[in-house]
Design a protein around this motif. Structure first.
Motif, PDB file in Angstrom:
ATOM      1  N   ARG A  10      69.892  56.449 -23.586  1.00  0.00           N
ATOM      2  CA  ARG A  10      70.078  57.159 -22.311  1.00  0.00           C
ATOM      3  C   ARG A  10      70.959  58.396 -22.488  1.00  0.00           C
ATOM      4  NH1 ARG A  10      69.642  52.001 -19.929  1.00  0.00           N
ATOM      5  NH2 ARG A  10      71.853  51.559 -20.230  1.00  0.00           N
ATOM      6  N   LEU A  11      71.841  58.317 -23.487  1.00  0.00           N
ATOM      7  CA  LEU A  11      72.681  59.494 -23.763  1.00  0.00           C
ATOM      8  C   LEU A  11      71.820  60.688 -24.169  1.00  0.00           C
ATOM      9  CD1 LEU A  11      75.683  60.212 -23.775  1.00  0.00           C
ATOM     10  CD2 LEU A  11      75.734  59.696 -26.223  1.00  0.00           C
ATOM     11  N   LEU A  12      70.707  60.403 -24.859  1.00  0.00           N
ATOM     12  CA  LEU A  12      69.777  61.488 -25.201  1.00  0.00           C
ATOM     13  C   LEU A  12      69.148  62.087 -23.947  1.00  0.00           C
ATOM     14  CD1 LEU A  12      67.893  60.147 -28.363  1.00  0.00           C
ATOM     15  CD2 LEU A  12      69.701  61.872 -28.272  1.00  0.00           C
ATOM     16  N   ASP A  13      68.909  61.228 -22.939  1.00  0.00           N
ATOM     17  CA  ASP A  13      68.373  61.740 -21.669  1.00  0.00           C
ATOM     18  C   ASP A  13      69.389  62.663 -20.998  1.00  0.00           C
ATOM     19  OD1 ASP A  13      66.081  60.273 -22.056  1.00  0.00           O
ATOM     20  OD2 ASP A  13      66.839  58.524 -20.959  1.00  0.00           O
ATOM     21  N   VAL A  14      70.662  62.269 -21.039  1.00  0.00           N
ATOM     22  CA  VAL A  14      71.717  63.115 -20.482  1.00  0.00           C
ATOM     23  C   VAL A  14      71.770  64.443 -21.216  1.00  0.00           C
ATOM     24  CG1 VAL A  14      74.199  63.356 -20.074  1.00  0.00           C
ATOM     25  CG2 VAL A  14      73.098  61.153 -19.703  1.00  0.00           C
ATOM     26  N   GLN A  15      71.676  64.372 -22.552  1.00  0.00           N
ATOM     27  CA  GLN A  15      71.716  65.597 -23.355  1.00  0.00           C
ATOM     28  C   GLN A  15      70.534  66.500 -23.018  1.00  0.00           C
ATOM     29  OE1 GLN A  15      73.946  66.949 -26.213  1.00  0.00           O
ATOM     30  NE2 GLN A  15      72.838  68.429 -24.968  1.00  0.00           N
ATOM     31  N   ALA A  16      69.361  65.923 -22.843  1.00  0.00           N
ATOM     32  CA  ALA A  16      68.177  66.725 -22.510  1.00  0.00           C
ATOM     33  C   ALA A  16      68.359  67.427 -21.172  1.00  0.00           C
ATOM     34  CB  ALA A  16      66.938  65.835 -22.473  1.00  0.00           C
ATOM     35  N   LEU A  17      68.952  66.738 -20.209  1.00  0.00           N
ATOM     36  CA  LEU A  17      69.187  67.352 -18.899  1.00  0.00           C
ATOM     37  C   LEU A  17      70.259  68.430 -18.993  1.00  0.00           C
ATOM     38  CD1 LEU A  17      69.043  64.075 -16.789  1.00  0.00           C
ATOM     39  CD2 LEU A  17      67.377  65.940 -16.750  1.00  0.00           C
ATOM     40  N   ASP A  18      71.309  68.181 -19.797  1.00  0.00           N
ATOM     41  CA  ASP A  18      72.345  69.206 -19.982  1.00  0.00           C
ATOM     42  C   ASP A  18      71.767  70.443 -20.673  1.00  0.00           C
ATOM     43  OD1 ASP A  18      74.466  67.927 -18.754  1.00  0.00           O
ATOM     44  OD2 ASP A  18      75.088  66.878 -20.565  1.00  0.00           O
ATOM     45  N   THR A  19      70.897  70.203 -21.639  1.00  0.00           N
ATOM     46  CA  THR A  19      70.248  71.330 -22.327  1.00  0.00           C
ATOM     47  C   THR A  19      69.405  72.134 -21.347  1.00  0.00           C
ATOM     48  OG1 THR A  19      70.194  70.133 -24.441  1.00  0.00           O
ATOM     49  CG2 THR A  19      68.638  71.971 -24.165  1.00  0.00           C
ATOM     50  N   ARG A  20      68.695  71.435 -20.474  1.00  0.00           N
ATOM     51  CA  ARG A  20      67.880  72.132 -19.479  1.00  0.00           C
ATOM     52  C   ARG A  20      68.763  72.948 -18.542  1.00  0.00           C
ATOM     53  NH1 ARG A  20      64.078  75.352 -18.628  1.00  0.00           N
ATOM     54  NH2 ARG A  20      63.147  75.299 -16.545  1.00  0.00           N
ATOM     55  N   LEU A  21      69.901  72.403 -18.142  1.00  0.00           N
ATOM     56  CA  LEU A  21      70.825  73.149 -17.278  1.00  0.00           C
ATOM     57  C   LEU A  21      71.348  74.395 -17.996  1.00  0.00           C
ATOM     58  CD1 LEU A  21      72.853  70.225 -15.635  1.00  0.00           C
ATOM     59  CD2 LEU A  21      71.263  71.783 -14.490  1.00  0.00           C
ATOM     60  N   GLN A  22      71.624  74.255 -19.293  1.00  0.00           N
ATOM     61  CA  GLN A  22      72.060  75.418 -20.069  1.00  0.00           C
ATOM     62  C   GLN A  22      70.963  76.476 -20.124  1.00  0.00           C
ATOM     63  OE1 GLN A  22      73.304  73.257 -23.738  1.00  0.00           O
ATOM     64  NE2 GLN A  22      75.161  74.459 -23.580  1.00  0.00           N
TER      65      GLN A  22
END
Length: 247
Positions: A10-22
């Motif tokens: 799930r941490l990878l899901d968080v990272q993917a969303l943070d990357t999208r926000l960036q």
């Protein structure tokens, strides 16, 4: 640190969303309309300065023309009075008559010179007026382009901000399901590592730094318990294992 494998995934899901926000934030900062608006604003400022200068010149010419016309009128009135005295026969002295005629002649020349001045000023004023009209039109045209670019930028802002708000809400939902200590470590690493705090281990390669693990590192990761939070030896990011890790 230990965390359930599912929590690490799930941490990878968080990272993917943070990357999208960036990515959305970068796209917002990098919209082509920004440079277009900046360029148009510079052009508009220059044109407005030129317009003010042209309007000032036209105004100065108008005052100068009024003054020259008043001077012509004064000379004309004086000449008319002198001519009236001459025609009335009120002046009988030959010397006075000569002086009066000489003054009338002088006033006629003076009037001619002043009328030339009026014409010259009128030409300059007409030129200034034409310049004002031209610059006014150009200012209007550039302002129209600026308004259009601003509208396009604002529309893009609306779309990007809307998507960012959706992604942020999704990120909040996913982040709540990640253990607090793991999320805290991730946030710390993400700040240190340019926005990427967790990366997938794919085919023995860290997708954070894109470096392949050597055999010693592979053996260490293989020996680690599934609950162990593994770190990349090269970039120190959290290394999340999946079925495609190649170990």
């Amino acid at each position: 640190m230990n965390a359930a494998p599912a929590d690490q995934i799930r941490l990878l899901d968080v990272q993917a969303l943070d990357t999208r926000l960036q990515q959305l934030a970068h796209k917002r900062r990098s919209l082509p309309e920004h440079a277009e608006i900046e360029s148009l604003n510079k052009d508009l400022a220059q044109l407005r300065d030129l317009l003010v200068a042209a309007q000032t010149e036209e105004s100065d010419c108008a005052r100068e023309q009024t003054k020259a016309e008043q001077d012509v009128d004064q000379v004309r009135k004086r000449a008319a009075r002198d001519q009236q005295r001459l025609d009335s026969g009120a002046v009988s002295s030959p010397k006075d008559l000569e002086n009066l005629q000489r003054e009338i002649t002088s006033l006629a020349k003076r009037q001619g010179d002043l009328e030339d001045v009026v014409l010259e000023v009128m030409e300059r004023r007409e030129s200034a007026q034409a310049r004002v009209a031209e610059l006014t039109e150009r200012v209007s045209a550039v302002q129209g382009k600026l308004d259009d670019a601003t509208a396009r930028r604002d529309a893009a802002f609306g779309e990007l901000d809307g998507e960012s708000a959706t992604v942020t809400k999704e990120r909040q939902v996913v982040a709540v399901s990640v253990p607090a200590d793991l999320l805290k470590l991730y946030e710390k690493l993400r700040e240190q590592q340019g926005g990427v705090g967790a990366a997938r281990l794919y085919q023995r390669r860290c997708e954070g730094c894109q470096l392949e693990l050597n055999i010693t590192e592979v053996n260490e990761v293989r020996a680690a318990a599934p609950e162990t939070v593994v770190r990349c030896e090269n970039c120190r990011r959290i290394l999340v294992r999946t079925s495609e890790s190649g170990i």
